[in-house]
Design an enzyme around this catalytic site. Sequence first.
Site, PDB file in Angstrom:
ATOM      1  N   ASP A  50     115.709  23.342  18.472  1.00 38.69           N
ATOM      2  CA  ASP A  50     115.824  23.211  19.927  1.00 38.69           C
ATOM      3  C   ASP A  50     117.287  23.084  20.361  1.00 38.69           C
ATOM      4  O   ASP A  50     118.118  22.584  19.610  1.00 38.69           O
ATOM      5  CB  ASP A  50     115.023  21.981  20.372  1.00 38.69           C
ATOM      6  CG  ASP A  50     114.722  22.000  21.867  1.00 38.69           C
ATOM      7  OD1 ASP A  50     114.864  23.067  22.501  1.00 38.69           O
ATOM      8  OD2 ASP A  50     114.357  20.938  22.399  1.00 38.69           O
ATOM      9  N   ASN A  98     106.221  28.922  25.481  1.00 35.72           N
ATOM     10  CA  ASN A  98     107.452  29.662  25.792  1.00 35.72           C
ATOM     11  C   ASN A  98     107.169  31.004  26.477  1.00 35.72           C
ATOM     12  O   ASN A  98     108.061  31.583  27.107  1.00 35.72           O
ATOM     13  CB  ASN A  98     108.297  29.886  24.531  1.00 35.72           C
ATOM     14  CG  ASN A  98     108.938  28.631  23.980  1.00 35.72           C
ATOM     15  OD1 ASN A  98     109.154  28.503  22.773  1.00 35.72           O
ATOM     16  ND2 ASN A  98     109.270  27.670  24.844  1.00 35.72           N
TER      17      ASN A  98
END
Length: 236
Positions: free
Chosen positions: A16, A64
Site C-alpha cells: 500500500d 479497487n
Amino acid sequence: MNNTKDNIRHIAIIMDGNGRWAKKRGLPRSMGHRKGAEVVKEICQAAGDAGVKYLTLYAFSTENWKRPQEEVDSLMDLLRQYLKSDLKELKEKGVCIRFIGEREMLPPDIIKNMEKLEAETANNDKMTLCIALSYGSRQEIVHAAKKVAELVKRGDIRIEDIDEKIFSDMLYTHDIPDPDILIRTSGEQRISNYLLWQLAYSEFFFVEAYWPDFTKEMLNDVIEKYKTRERRYGKL
Ligand code: IPE
Ligand code: IPE
Ligand code: MG
C-alpha cells in the site's frame, strides 16, 4: 503444531501507498504504481534468500475496481507489461507464479497470459509467488461456500462432514499454508478484505514506508522482529 518461528513458510504483504508516494513527489498516481511494481522483484528475491517458500502480494482488490476508470486502466496496462517482463524473469529464476482472485473480471488478454505463466511455472520449486489480483476475501469465502454447497447437493459429502479442512480446500489458497507474517506498508492498519480466513493466527507488522520505498532491509527487519514474537495459538 510446531511451526517454529525460525521456519517462515509464508509471508503475505499488502503493498500500500503507491498513490501517496507519487503525490508526495508531485507525480501522477500511475508513477507510484510503476515504481511499486519495480520493488516486487527485489522483495521476492529477498524473501527467497531468507528461505521463505510462499510470498503472497495484494496487487489489486475487488474494491479497487471502484477507482476511477483511468486509474484502473493504467493498472491493467502496467499488469500487461509486468506479465511480459519481470514475471517472465522470475519464471527463469525458478519461481512458481500463481494468481488468486476473481480472474473472470480481468481483461481476456491478461487472463490468457496469467494462465500461460501459471502453466509454465507450475513445476518451478524455488518458491511460490502468489499474486492476489481482483481479490477480495469475502468474495473468496462466498465462492468457497457455494462450492461446498454444490458437493452436498451432488451427494458427495453430508452436511455433518463439513469441517475446516473441507472448507479451506475450497479457497483459492487451498494448497498454500497460512501466512506466518502479514506486512502492510504505508502506515495504514487494516486488512482491507485480504485473506480473512488465512490470517487467523498470523503475526501482523505495520510498516510506515510507502510500498515503493519498501526495501529488503525492511523485510529482513520484520523477519528478525517476528522471531522474537511468541505464537500461542490460544494455548498456554
Ligand atoms: C496500493 O497503493 C496499490 C493498489 C491498491 C493498486 P494505493 O494505490 O492504494 O496507494 P495509496 O494508498 O492511495 O497511497
Ligand atoms: C488494499 O489497499 C489493496 C491493495 C493493496 C491492492 P487499498 O489502498 O485499496 O485499501 P484501503 O482502501 O486503504 O482500505
Ligand atoms: Mg491504498
